[in-house]
Every structure is written in C-alpha cells, then in structure tokens.
Design a protein around this motif. Sequence first.
Motif, mmCIF file in Angstrom:
data_model
loop_
_atom_site.group_PDB
_atom_site.id
_atom_site.type_symbol
_atom_site.label_atom_id
_atom_site.label_comp_id
_atom_site.label_asym_id
_atom_site.label_seq_id
_atom_site.Cartn_x
_atom_site.Cartn_y
_atom_site.Cartn_z
ATOM 1 N N ILE A 1 0.834 -1.210 0.000
ATOM 2 C CA ILE A 1 0.000 0.000 0.000
ATOM 3 C C ILE A 1 0.867 1.257 0.000
ATOM 4 C CG2 ILE A 1 -2.148 -0.896 1.001
ATOM 5 C CD1 ILE A 1 -1.177 0.101 3.766
ATOM 6 N N VAL A 2 0.297 2.301 -0.592
ATOM 7 C CA VAL A 2 0.905 3.630 -0.552
ATOM 8 C C VAL A 2 0.049 4.484 0.383
ATOM 9 C CG1 VAL A 2 1.545 5.681 -1.878
ATOM 10 C CG2 VAL A 2 1.773 3.403 -2.909
ATOM 11 N N MET A 3 0.717 5.059 1.400
ATOM 12 C CA MET A 3 0.009 5.894 2.368
ATOM 13 C C MET A 3 0.555 7.328 2.306
ATOM 14 S SD MET A 3 0.028 3.195 5.550
ATOM 15 C CE MET A 3 -0.840 4.279 6.680
ATOM 16 N N HIS A 4 -0.214 8.253 2.843
ATOM 17 C CA HIS A 4 0.211 9.658 2.923
ATOM 18 C C HIS A 4 -0.676 10.304 3.984
ATOM 19 C CE1 HIS A 4 1.232 13.766 1.951
ATOM 20 N NE2 HIS A 4 1.872 13.459 0.833
ATOM 21 N N PRO A 5 -0.092 11.069 4.919
ATOM 22 C CA PRO A 5 -0.958 11.674 5.933
ATOM 23 C C PRO A 5 -1.816 12.796 5.355
ATOM 24 C CG PRO A 5 1.309 12.447 6.218
ATOM 25 C CD PRO A 5 1.338 11.382 5.147
ATOM 26 N N LEU A 6 -1.420 13.297 4.187
ATOM 27 C CA LEU A 6 -2.109 14.383 3.492
ATOM 28 C C LEU A 6 -2.036 15.674 4.331
ATOM 29 C CD1 LEU A 6 -5.191 12.408 2.109
ATOM 30 C CD2 LEU A 6 -3.064 12.943 0.907
ATOM 31 N N PRO A 7 -2.029 16.847 3.750
ATOM 32 C CA PRO A 7 -2.274 17.121 2.338
ATOM 33 C C PRO A 7 -1.062 16.769 1.471
ATOM 34 C CG PRO A 7 -1.676 19.162 3.461
ATOM 35 C CD PRO A 7 -1.761 18.105 4.525
ATOM 36 N N ARG A 8 -1.343 16.386 0.219
ATOM 37 C CA ARG A 8 -0.240 16.187 -0.730
ATOM 38 C C ARG A 8 -0.104 17.472 -1.549
ATOM 39 N NH1 ARG A 8 -2.945 12.100 -5.283
ATOM 40 N NH2 ARG A 8 -4.981 13.089 -5.219
ATOM 41 N N VAL A 9 1.120 17.788 -1.894
ATOM 42 C CA VAL A 9 1.340 18.967 -2.736
ATOM 43 C C VAL A 9 2.261 18.574 -3.893
ATOM 44 C CG1 VAL A 9 0.861 20.803 -1.065
ATOM 45 C CG2 VAL A 9 3.104 19.752 -1.080
ATOM 46 N N GLY A 10 1.891 17.497 -4.561
ATOM 47 C CA GLY A 10 2.656 17.081 -5.732
ATOM 48 C C GLY A 10 3.466 15.808 -5.555
ATOM 49 N N GLU A 11 3.535 15.238 -4.348
ATOM 50 C CA GLU A 11 4.391 14.042 -4.155
ATOM 51 C C GLU A 11 3.762 12.771 -4.712
ATOM 52 O OE1 GLU A 11 4.016 16.908 -1.424
ATOM 53 O OE2 GLU A 11 2.810 15.146 -0.999
ATOM 54 N N ILE A 12 2.426 12.792 -4.882
ATOM 55 C CA ILE A 12 1.765 11.631 -5.483
ATOM 56 C C ILE A 12 0.903 12.166 -6.623
ATOM 57 C CG2 ILE A 12 0.203 9.681 -5.146
ATOM 58 C CD1 ILE A 12 0.881 9.660 -2.213
ATOM 59 N N SER A 13 1.175 11.656 -7.809
ATOM 60 C CA SER A 13 0.399 12.104 -8.957
ATOM 61 C C SER A 13 -1.049 11.612 -8.830
ATOM 62 C CB SER A 13 1.032 11.538 -10.224
ATOM 63 O OG SER A 13 0.095 11.553 -11.262
ATOM 64 N N PRO A 14 -2.038 12.471 -9.108
ATOM 65 C CA PRO A 14 -3.437 12.009 -9.084
ATOM 66 C C PRO A 14 -3.678 10.846 -10.040
ATOM 67 C CG PRO A 14 -3.346 14.414 -9.212
ATOM 68 C CD PRO A 14 -1.927 13.917 -9.383
ATOM 69 N N ASP A 15 -2.787 10.657 -11.019
ATOM 70 C CA ASP A 15 -2.935 9.525 -11.947
ATOM 71 C C ASP A 15 -2.831 8.183 -11.221
ATOM 72 O OD1 ASP A 15 -2.990 11.395 -13.896
ATOM 73 O OD2 ASP A 15 -0.908 11.074 -14.562
#
Length: 327
Positions: free
Chosen positions: A282-296
Amino acid sequence: MPTDPQSPYLPFGDNTRTPWYGKDILSVKQFNRADLEYIFGVAHEMRGMVERVGTFDLLKGKILANLFYEPSTRTSSSFTAAMERLGGSVIPINEVKYSSVSKGESLPDTIRTLECYADVIVLRHPEVGSAAIAAKAAQKPVLNAGDGVGEHPTQALLDNFTIFEELGAGQIDGMTVTMLGDLKYGRTVHSLARLLTLFDVKINYVSPDILRMPQEVKDEIAVKNIPQAEYNTLEKVLPETDVLYVTRVQKERFEDPAEYEKVKGAFVIDPEIMKTAKNEMIVMHPLPRVGEISPDFDDDPRAAYFRQMEYGLYVRMALLAMVLGKA
Ligand code: ASP
C-alpha cells in the motif's frame, strides 16, 4: 448502542475504572503492543457501528474542545466528526486569532479556560512539547494533535490501524516500511517510526540529504533493534516495500525559502514508478499532498491514502471513548 456482551464498550453507568479513563495521549511512546490491539479492536467496532447506525449516543452530553493553533483539515474535522458520531458536541477553535490567544493569553491559561467547559481537549500547536505543557495545566484529558515537528500520535495510531486493516493484523511483523520525503520536519513519520518499533519490521528512509530522519529518532529506533537504512533514491527499496509512506515537504518549517525550493519536487510517485513495486502493498500519505503523489495513481488499488483518512475517524472515535471512560 452495542448489544454484544463481549463488546469493549461500557455504555452506561460509572466507567471511571476503565484503563484509559482520564489519560492524556501525548506521545506514541506511551503505547505497548497490547494497547494497540485494544485501540484497534475498539476502532474496528466503531467502524462497524458507523456503517450500521451512523451516529450513536456513547458520549452523549460530553463536550470536546478542539483547539488548533496551526492549520488542519483532516485532524480537526475527524475529531469533530468522531465526537458528533458518538453523540457528543464540540467547541471548535480553529482560528486562534479570533480567541483570547491573540490578546496574549498563555497556553496553560487557555487550557484552564477550556476545561471549565469541556470534558476533553484536542490540541495542535506549533511548538514541540506544547501538548505536555497543556496536559500539565489540565485536569481533563489532552490529546496531542501535532506539536510542531515533534509528534502526531493519533495520526501514527491511525496509520498503524490502516496497515492492520489493509494488509492484515497478523502480518505487520516481517514487513518493510519505506518512509519517503521530508523526514526531518514531518512529525507523522517521527511518531510512526517510533510506534513501529513495537513490531518486527524493517524501516527504510528515503529523503533528500537535508531532510533526513533526525538522529534522535534513529537512535530511539536503534535501541529497539529495528533495522533501518537511509537512501536518497527510491528505486533500490521500492520492490521490497510493503508500505510506502509518502510525506509532503513541510514548507512552513523552512527558515530559508530557497532551501525549500531546492527540495520541494524531489520525489513524485506515479503509475510508471509504481510498476516496480509489489502488487500486494500500500501507498500511504498523511495528506495534504502537494505534488508528491500524482493524481494519476489515485485509482490504483494500492493507493490507500484516502481510505487512511477514513480509518482516522474510527481511531479517533475509539480514543475519545477510551479517555472518557466509555471503552
Ligand atoms: N497533516 C499532517 C500533519 O499535520 C501532515 C502534513 O501536514 O504534512 O502533520
């Protein structure tokens, strides 16, 4: 209301003898593995209750003071939602500039004020150690919702719960967790790395040189004999990774904006890069993201970061119920 006699809830009567009643939650260092199992058991039940009935009256009549000296979307609104789903209510102070803080009131005085009106206080503050200062001033439980670059314990709990729910509770031992991005200023990774020492994991840190995991945190992990390794590129470790924990470069913590500019786009996760990762990870992120994970990448089943937010609601419901003596 839960009807199962085995339920960990104690919905009625005097519950002040429950183990977490009145406790502060300030750092992940206060938890052991049995605590996590307990918290996640309650969170799992909370999930079931929300799915079945939406809102219920476990904390009816209780009031939460939600005091945020720094911006927040998820932590603040999930604590509000948690309290309201449990039938309680919330005093929201998101804009301290409209409160007496802007008149120069000290943190301990603000806390003493709020506990006259509330049963539990959630605090986010820019200074490391602020939650501990608040807890000292308060008689009521204080939950640390982020103290500067220090810790974010409720986030680490929900991160761990996400791993349990997504990859299987029994499987965390043996996993490789790779933390990517701003490991210097990111409080979520400081807490998560510490919490993971309760398990038999391997931790990789991938960051630009100037954003490496602080030595103090690495030393704490080393004492627990958890293997850890540092890299400045992802390629080598991605294929072995079970949990990729991506973080934002914390712009607001940089003294020199030019330094931020140098590292802000250092890593971007996209479908192409993820071709070398496992299918079961799995790929996790606490968010907010500002470009580190592409919405694609968002539609990939391995993208767990939006589900992770939802798990946060259940964990925060569990914590509120616990410190108020109802679980
Ligand atoms: N929301 C998280 C925090 O408050 C992560 C971040 O802001 O990047 O620490």
